[in-house]
Design an enzyme around this catalytic site. Structure first.
Site, short mmCIF file in Angstrom:
data_model
loop_
_atom_site.label_atom_id
_atom_site.label_comp_id
_atom_site.label_asym_id
_atom_site.label_seq_id
_atom_site.Cartn_x
_atom_site.Cartn_y
_atom_site.Cartn_z
N LYS A 183 0.84 -1.19 0.00
CA LYS A 183 0.00 0.00 0.00
C LYS A 183 0.88 1.25 0.00
O LYS A 183 1.91 1.29 0.67
CB LYS A 183 -0.90 0.02 1.23
N GLU B 176 -18.97 -9.42 9.09
CA GLU B 176 -20.07 -8.88 9.90
C GLU B 176 -20.97 -9.98 10.45
O GLU B 176 -21.46 -9.88 11.58
CB GLU B 176 -20.88 -7.89 9.07
N ARG C 140 -25.23 -6.83 6.05
CA ARG C 140 -24.63 -8.08 5.65
C ARG C 140 -24.79 -9.16 6.73
O ARG C 140 -24.62 -10.34 6.45
CB ARG C 140 -23.15 -7.88 5.34
#
Length: 641
Positions: free
Chosen positions: A287, A373, A401
């Site tokens: 990243k 989740e 979700r």
């Protein structure tokens, strides 16, 4: 290179232009693409680190595959800024996440090069498999490529999809695991790159298939199985891909995702391989790669506001009020110091929910379960069965979700899980995919659920204390993204009476019953209505469930007009109020009831104030609604103007 010319990028409008370049130009093109992305995001803000990490991969994918005929899916879409620049949207890239501009995620209506919208994670393999099977059924010869980040691979949905795809031995689906954070394989180097090229080569694939076919045809079952296992495990020991092989994928990698000399031959080999079935290419990236301030930052500049390109310094606007997420985190810390049963759970959003603050003080009582989740909800339910007080901090849009778990594992068992729903209502630049529009409707229909909405940051403190004290059933507390309104903050939270609202202003003609942070707009509307000679009551419901029926009955009986205001869709608070009034017969006396909710459409990204204006939920809309209900059409025109 910041600010320098970009001669190669200037020649690339769409990927077909890229594919016309010689391979020797691709390294320079990638450098120019990274420069363009940094300059664009410095103007708009947005997601930076993840896109910087996939610049070379983006160039390689569009060079090797015939997009858009070949389908390229980005999971999650916030790493797709370089992709947008290369696919005909460079002239709009400085409108990212601005009203009327480009979405910060992939979006089907925006470009033919975005075959699937992806702002929530872990969907790419499922969608890609669907596209690949559709190609088989329709006789197409195109290839489907799904790029999924290692964070997205923490969600169960990704493995459900891989399990399904792995069972389809002849369906060609290419999954690229963008590993930019976790070490799930040996280090990348020259040997690894050589092995990856070898394993993906046509000769090796053909030899492997030939050996497998021979084993199936000529060996006894026990020896056949042993031979196939030996081949898989031998490759797994060298490359680290045993897990993916067990799921039915042909594993290649790991390879250096910033080295085009490594990427291009592997992608070409896999593209040209026949009867290879589902493939996983393990690409290791960093990243923030190529931009020193991002590489040095702890979060690799995952999400940034506008910044100085040279120094990387972000120009974050100062606020006189704390952010709601920090108020939640700090309030939970105060409560946890008094109660050792309090624990905090987040699904890969610690800083976005304020749980990071809690984690610094109580690391052993903080649980980040990754992008999972469903697991977060049932994990919290398990904790609750043993007398713990779990606070499950999840964005409103992400809790969708885990809805089955909320119903089956929490609500039916009446377990006192405390849900903290960040990003309730409209959220600005992230747009419709991240807006918390539906939680009042999808939680309000569940029996025994207590649902609160904070009108300001002080109310949030008290509501956290209310959740701690309430241990009879599940509860949910919703609050918006961003900063509070600057009210005086209490030293400690005081539990509120369950299901009781409050009146802030007394009047006689119009009653405005607000739930959540539209309360400030309701107060403004009351002042505007006063100018038209209309005495107005303003009440803060505080609770969407249970309703304060005494307060609602009083407002209905003592006023000509009752307006409910909420930052949610139809089916939420206003619907419950109307249902109650109808059942109680309070609509029979001529009361004019006007529920104000989010409109029946998805609202695109923009500044929050503009979004709420587009939604018709600002003070002027409340005023106009009251005037229209009373037949004051002339005044309505004045307000609307």
């Amino acid at each position: 290179m910041i600010g320098q010319a970009k001669p190669l990028l200037d020649r690339v409008t769409i990927p077909a232009d890229l594919r016309a370049l010689p391979e020797t130009d691709l390294k320079q093109l990638a450098d120019e693409l990274r420069q363009e992305m940094i300059e664009a995001v410095s103007v708009t803000g947005g997601h930076l680190g993840s896109g910087l990490g996939v610049v070379e991969l983006t160039v390689a994918l569009h060079y090797v595959f015939n997009t858009p005929d070949d389908r390229l899916i980005w999971d999650v879409g916030h790493q797709a800024y370089p992709h947008k620049i290369l696919t005909g949207r460079r002239d709009q890239i400085r409108t990212l996440r601005q009203g009327g501009g480009l979405s910060g995620f992939t979006k089907r209506t925006e470009s033919a090069y975005d075959p699937f919208g992806a702002a929530h994670s872990s969907t790419s393999i499922s969608a890609g498999l669907g596209m690949a099977v559709a190609s088989e059924l329709t006789g197409k010869k195109n290839t489907v490529v799904a790029v999924i980040g290692d964070g997205s691979m923490s969600a169960g949905m990704a493995y459900e999809a891989m399990n399904n795809a792995g069972a389809r031995e002849k369906t060609k689906l290419i999954v690229i695991l963008n590993d930019n954070d976790m070490s799930i394989a040996p280090p990348v180097g020259a040997l690894s790159a050589y092995l990856s090229r070898l394993l993906s080569s046509k000769s090796f694939v053909s030899l492997r298939h030939g050996a497998i076919d021979l084993a199936k045809k000529s060996l006894p079952r026990t020896l056949k199985d042993a031979a196939l296992r030996a081949e898989e495990y031998a490759r797994g020991l060298v490359t680290g891909g045993t897990l993916f092989e067990e799921l039915g994928f042909y594993y290649v990698g790991p390879i250096d995702g910033h080295n085009l000399d490594h990427l291009l031959p592997v992608l070409k080999n896999v593209r040209d391989a026949e009867d290879i079935g589902p493939v996983l290419i393990h690409v290791v990236t960093k990243k923030g790669h190529g931009y020193a301030p991002a590489e040095a930052a702890g979060d690799k500049y995952h999400g940034v506001s506008k910044f100085d390109v040279v120094t990387g310094a972000q120009s974050k606007p100062k606020s006189n009020a704390p952010s709601y997420q920090n108020v939640f985190g700090e309030s939970l810390i105060k409560e946890a110091r008094k109660d050792d049963k309090i624990v905090a759970i987040t699904a890969a959003m610690p800083s976005g929910t304020g749980v990071n603050l809690f984690a610094k003080v109580f690391p052993e009582r903080t649980f980040d379960v990754g992008i999972a989740e469903q697991h977060a909800v049932t994990f919290a339910a398990g904790l609750a069965t043993e007398g713990m007080k779990p606070f499950c901090a999840i964005y409103s849009t992400f809790l969708q979700r885990g809805y089955d778990q909320v119903v089956h594992d929490v609500a039916i068992q009446k377990l006192p899980v405390r849900f903290a729903l960040d990003r309730a209502g409209l959220v600005g630049a992230d747009g419709a995919t991240h807006a918390g529009s539906f939680d009042l409707a999808y939680l309000g229909c569940l029996p025994d659920f207590v649902i609160m909405a904070a009108a300001d940051e002080a109310e949030l403190v008290h509501m956290v204390a209310t959740q701690v004290a309430y241990n009879e059933a599940p509860s949910a507390l919703r609050y918006p993204r961003g900063d509070g309104v600057g009210v005086e903050m209490p030293e400690v939270g005081v539990p509120l009476p369950i299901g009781k609202g409050r009146i802030l202003r007394e009047g006689t003609t119009v009653a405005i019953l607000s739930l959540g942070t539209r309360l400030a707009e309701a107060m403004k509307a009351a002042n505007e209505l006063q100018a038209f000679g209309l005495s107005t009551t303003v009440a803060d419901a505080r609770f969407a469930k249970p309703l304060d029926v005494e307060l609602i009955n009083r407002l209905a009986r003592e006023h000509e007009v009752l307006i409910t205001v909420e930052e949610g869709s139809i089916g939420g608070f206003g619907s419950h109020v109307v249902h109650h009034l109808a059942a109680a017969g309070l609509l029979d006396n001529g009361l004019k009831i006007r529920p104000m909710v989010l409109p029946d459409r998805f609202i695109d990204h923009d500044a929050p104030a503009k979004q709420y204006d587009a939604a018709g939920l600002n003070a002027r809309h409340i005023t106009a609604t009251a005037l229209a209900a009373l037949g004051r059409t002339d005044a309505v025109l004045t307000v609307s103007a």
